[in-house]
Design an enzyme around this catalytic site. Sequence first.
Site, mmCIF file in Angstrom:
data_model
loop_
_atom_site.group_PDB
_atom_site.id
_atom_site.type_symbol
_atom_site.label_atom_id
_atom_site.label_comp_id
_atom_site.label_asym_id
_atom_site.label_seq_id
_atom_site.Cartn_x
_atom_site.Cartn_y
_atom_site.Cartn_z
ATOM 1 N N SER A 77 0.837 -1.214 0.000
ATOM 2 C CA SER A 77 0.000 0.000 0.000
ATOM 3 C C SER A 77 0.863 1.252 0.000
ATOM 4 C CB SER A 77 -0.899 0.014 1.237
ATOM 5 O OG SER A 77 -1.677 -1.154 1.293
ATOM 6 N N GLY A 78 1.832 1.326 0.920
ATOM 7 C CA GLY A 78 2.651 2.528 1.052
ATOM 8 C C GLY A 78 3.583 2.705 -0.138
ATOM 9 N N THR A 119 0.659 -6.938 1.432
ATOM 10 C CA THR A 119 -0.151 -7.732 2.365
ATOM 11 C C THR A 119 -1.623 -7.376 2.251
ATOM 12 O OG1 THR A 119 1.700 -7.913 3.903
ATOM 13 C CG2 THR A 119 -0.496 -8.267 4.811
ATOM 14 N N CYS A 120 -1.931 -6.096 2.242
ATOM 15 C CA CYS A 120 -3.335 -5.654 2.267
ATOM 16 C C CYS A 120 -4.152 -6.304 1.162
ATOM 17 C CB CYS A 120 -3.390 -4.133 2.160
ATOM 18 S SG CYS A 120 -5.054 -3.484 1.986
ATOM 19 N N CYS A 148 -6.057 -7.260 4.472
ATOM 20 C CA CYS A 148 -7.352 -6.560 4.578
ATOM 21 C C CYS A 148 -8.397 -7.035 3.560
ATOM 22 C CB CYS A 148 -7.159 -5.063 4.370
ATOM 23 S SG CYS A 148 -5.631 -4.390 5.020
ATOM 24 N N LYS A 150 -9.345 -10.854 3.612
ATOM 25 C CA LYS A 150 -9.958 -11.044 4.945
ATOM 26 C C LYS A 150 -11.394 -10.554 4.956
ATOM 27 C CE LYS A 150 -10.178 -7.879 7.481
ATOM 28 N NZ LYS A 150 -9.115 -7.314 8.283
ATOM 29 N N TYR A 174 -3.445 -2.607 -9.841
ATOM 30 C CA TYR A 174 -2.243 -1.985 -9.260
ATOM 31 C C TYR A 174 -1.155 -1.840 -10.320
ATOM 32 C CZ TYR A 174 -3.371 -1.441 -4.349
ATOM 33 O OH TYR A 174 -3.899 -0.979 -3.181
ATOM 34 N N GLY A 229 -4.279 -13.108 20.490
ATOM 35 C CA GLY A 229 -5.437 -12.329 20.932
ATOM 36 C C GLY A 229 -5.478 -10.945 20.344
ATOM 37 N N TYR A 242 -5.733 -8.456 16.503
ATOM 38 C CA TYR A 242 -6.652 -8.258 15.378
ATOM 39 C C TYR A 242 -6.854 -9.554 14.577
ATOM 40 C CZ TYR A 242 -6.381 -3.052 15.124
ATOM 41 O OH TYR A 242 -6.479 -1.708 15.331
ATOM 42 N N GLU A 255 -10.249 -11.872 14.239
ATOM 43 C CA GLU A 255 -10.912 -11.852 12.927
ATOM 44 C C GLU A 255 -10.996 -13.266 12.345
ATOM 45 O OE1 GLU A 255 -8.795 -8.906 10.618
ATOM 46 O OE2 GLU A 255 -10.049 -7.289 11.408
ATOM 47 N N GLY A 294 1.380 -11.977 16.042
ATOM 48 C CA GLY A 294 2.104 -10.754 15.729
ATOM 49 C C GLY A 294 2.867 -10.828 14.412
ATOM 50 N N ASP A 318 4.618 -0.590 7.506
ATOM 51 C CA ASP A 318 4.773 -1.559 8.608
ATOM 52 C C ASP A 318 6.225 -1.704 9.046
ATOM 53 O OD1 ASP A 318 2.105 -2.004 8.269
ATOM 54 O OD2 ASP A 318 2.266 -4.156 7.832
ATOM 55 N N ALA A 376 -10.970 -0.546 12.745
ATOM 56 C CA ALA A 376 -12.028 -1.539 12.942
ATOM 57 C C ALA A 376 -11.393 -2.909 13.036
ATOM 58 C CB ALA A 376 -13.013 -1.508 11.774
ATOM 59 N N HIS A 416 -33.134 8.281 11.819
ATOM 60 C CA HIS A 416 -34.002 7.306 12.468
ATOM 61 C C HIS A 416 -34.668 6.402 11.450
ATOM 62 C CE1 HIS A 416 -36.317 5.800 15.803
ATOM 63 N NE2 HIS A 416 -37.416 5.939 15.096
ATOM 64 N N GLU A 439 -27.725 6.364 15.336
ATOM 65 C CA GLU A 439 -28.319 7.546 15.982
ATOM 66 C C GLU A 439 -28.090 7.529 17.488
ATOM 67 O OE1 GLU A 439 -32.675 7.879 16.043
ATOM 68 O OE2 GLU A 439 -32.821 5.735 15.641
HETATM 69 P P1 NDP Z 1 -1.174 -8.075 17.231
HETATM 70 O O1 NDP Z 1 0.072 -7.449 17.674
HETATM 71 O O2 NDP Z 1 -2.415 -7.254 17.111
HETATM 72 O O3 NDP Z 1 -1.508 -9.311 18.184
HETATM 73 C C1 NDP Z 1 -0.582 -10.306 18.448
HETATM 74 C C2 NDP Z 1 -1.173 -11.232 19.474
HETATM 75 O O4 NDP Z 1 -0.309 -12.338 19.651
HETATM 76 C C3 NDP Z 1 -1.322 -10.552 20.829
HETATM 77 O O5 NDP Z 1 -2.531 -11.004 21.406
HETATM 78 C C4 NDP Z 1 -0.110 -11.050 21.592
HETATM 79 O O6 NDP Z 1 -0.343 -11.131 22.966
HETATM 80 C C5 NDP Z 1 0.029 -12.451 21.030
HETATM 81 N N1 NDP Z 1 1.391 -12.954 21.103
HETATM 82 C C6 NDP Z 1 2.513 -12.331 20.680
HETATM 83 N N2 NDP Z 1 3.589 -13.116 20.899
HETATM 84 C C7 NDP Z 1 3.132 -14.240 21.477
HETATM 85 C C8 NDP Z 1 3.764 -15.424 21.957
HETATM 86 N N3 NDP Z 1 5.087 -15.581 21.881
HETATM 87 N N4 NDP Z 1 3.010 -16.375 22.503
HETATM 88 C C9 NDP Z 1 1.664 -16.206 22.585
HETATM 89 N N5 NDP Z 1 1.013 -15.124 22.152
HETATM 90 C C10 NDP Z 1 1.730 -14.151 21.601
HETATM 91 O O7 NDP Z 1 -0.803 -8.782 15.869
HETATM 92 P P2 NDP Z 1 -1.651 -9.383 14.715
HETATM 93 O O8 NDP Z 1 -0.733 -10.350 14.086
HETATM 94 O O9 NDP Z 1 -2.992 -9.823 15.147
HETATM 95 O O10 NDP Z 1 -1.831 -8.122 13.759
HETATM 96 C C11 NDP Z 1 -0.711 -7.336 13.368
HETATM 97 C C12 NDP Z 1 -1.154 -5.951 13.055
HETATM 98 O O11 NDP Z 1 -1.795 -5.932 11.801
HETATM 99 C C13 NDP Z 1 -2.158 -5.361 14.022
HETATM 100 O O12 NDP Z 1 -1.547 -4.791 15.146
HETATM 101 C C14 NDP Z 1 -2.871 -4.357 13.183
HETATM 102 O O13 NDP Z 1 -2.178 -3.132 13.247
HETATM 103 C C15 NDP Z 1 -2.792 -4.933 11.790
HETATM 104 N N6 NDP Z 1 -4.091 -5.516 11.402
HETATM 105 C C16 NDP Z 1 -5.137 -4.672 11.249
HETATM 106 C C17 NDP Z 1 -6.365 -5.165 10.903
HETATM 107 C C18 NDP Z 1 -7.511 -4.232 10.766
HETATM 108 O O14 NDP Z 1 -7.297 -3.042 10.628
HETATM 109 N N7 NDP Z 1 -8.740 -4.720 10.821
HETATM 110 C C19 NDP Z 1 -6.573 -6.583 10.670
HETATM 111 C C20 NDP Z 1 -5.397 -7.380 10.880
HETATM 112 C C21 NDP Z 1 -4.205 -6.849 11.226
HETATM 113 P P3 NDP Z 1 -0.195 -9.866 23.956
HETATM 114 O O15 NDP Z 1 -1.399 -9.008 23.712
HETATM 115 O O16 NDP Z 1 -0.189 -10.493 25.308
HETATM 116 O O17 NDP Z 1 1.092 -9.210 23.602
#
Ligand code: NDP
Length: 453
Positions: free
Chosen positions: A16-17, A43-44, A49, A52, A102, A178, A180, A184, A264, A305, A343, A438, A443
């Site tokens: 994207s960038g 990636t997007c 995105c 997904k 693109y 846990g 995004y 999702e 992550g 990123d 979102a 409404h 609202e």
């Molecule tokens: P995130 O950083 O959002 O989440 C990573 C998750 O993995 C966290 O819950 C983290 O836990 C956990 N984690 C990290 N390391 C470990 C480990 N060693 N063992 C167990 N759990 C672990 O990353 P994502 O990959 O979900 O997404 C990356 C980024 O992409 C997002 O931050 C967002 O900016 C972007 N994104 C945006 C979307 C959107 O706009 N809708 C959709 C998808 C991605 P903890 O919280 O405890 O650190």
Amino acid sequence: MSESHDFDLIVIGAGSGGVRLARMSAQRGARVAVVESRYLGGTCVNVGCVPKKLFVYGAHVRDELEDAEGYGWSVPTDDVTFDWPTLVANKNAEIERLNGIYGRLLENAGVTIIEGTASIRDPQTVVVGDKTYSAAHITVATGSWPVVPDIPGKELLLTSNEMFYLPQLPRHAVVWGGGYIAVEFAGILAGLGVETTLLYRGERFLRGFDEDVRAFTEQEMRKKGVDLRFNVTIESVEQLNAHYQVNLNDGSSLETGLVMAATGRRALVDGLGLEELGVEINASGHVRVDDHFQTAVPSITALGDVIGTPQLTPVALAQAMVLSRRLFRDGQGEMDYSAIPTAVFCQPNIGTVGLTEEEARQAGHTLRVYRSEFRPMKYTLSGRDERCLMKLIVDDASDQVLGAHMVGPDAGEIIQGLAVAIKAGATKAQFDATMGIHPTSAEEFVTMREPVA
Ligand code: NDP
């Protein structure tokens, strides 16, 4: 612009960038090349995105079918079948179409597309295969890549990259993480009929989101049948014929057909040769840049990123606009990272902009908090047991609305509009003076009168 180089700008990475920077700069008269080793759109478009969201739409059809009966439609939900390969094939066709768009956008802007893997030989030379190209400026826009924790059996785990091309859906799946991507994909899998377990190492998923939003999303996802397990993590994974045994740190284990790591993403800088040139990589593995995307090497900039700012397509696009202006227009332009709306396309969706209640309190604000929870009108006739949450965080002294949060249908669509108001510094009185539309869910954001805290 100098004729002593092959190009004025070489952008490494056509996500994207990178694409936006290349196009904008070429339109300003710069001679631009973009180097890409995988796919146009990054990636997007390819594994993020866009596909997904298509999968989220696919998963949501199930709800629509279930809701139909309350509106008088006879849909034999017991007989309804879903064909995953069809969804993947249709998604792939759409992504190919976007790849083509693109490519044409770049070509029409006069950008040279170089296919291959780039490394930077010196501050103004990029090597791709057996060719070298010189440029006055080089921008690293290589994005990020999923991280899989280093556990026994890590090679058995899938990431979002592979999930978009799965040949078949399993009966049961484990999603690890846990953030995004984890929530999702848990929503997508569950919506498509896969029994889904989400494992998260902390107290509750979606760290960093408003506490109410986290709790509410947990409640609604549980209602949809997603098996959410917190305070637990994976120690190892073993292959059992066609299945996997997932061993957890509480001593228990579970059997599943698929384990997805959504743990992550890391900056993708491998093989670029950045550190050898003096470009600094910070402790989190991202390229270190100043507020103007400048690395420690004057001719090398970086954005998206790979620099560790919020990993969101609109952020990368905005950065590209600023950098292109700085490089090829008037040297001006600043990024503003405040009040970035976002979102999460879990089910129901989350939409959020501005400060969470916790962030606002920590920043020393005395708050009025407005909160509304209700069953969306659409679900009255269908009988669906799904609720919607809306929340406004208001600074008591100035009356400024500091944050808006929502969990419910179309939260992203609704919060995008509110983001304009919040960016403009709207007060609660201005929200109150705004007529509602409404009957809508939205609202509610202009009719909340009694603070709950
Ligand atoms: P995130 O950083 O959002 O989440 C990573 C998750 O993995 C966290 O819950 C983290 O836990 C956990 N984690 C990290 N390391 C470990 C480990 N060693 N063992 C167990 N759990 C672990 O990353 P994502 O990959 O979900 O997404 C990356 C980024 O992409 C997002 O931050 C967002 O900016 C972007 N994104 C945006 C979307 C959107 O706009 N809708 C959709 C998808 C991605 P903890 O919280 O405890 O650190």
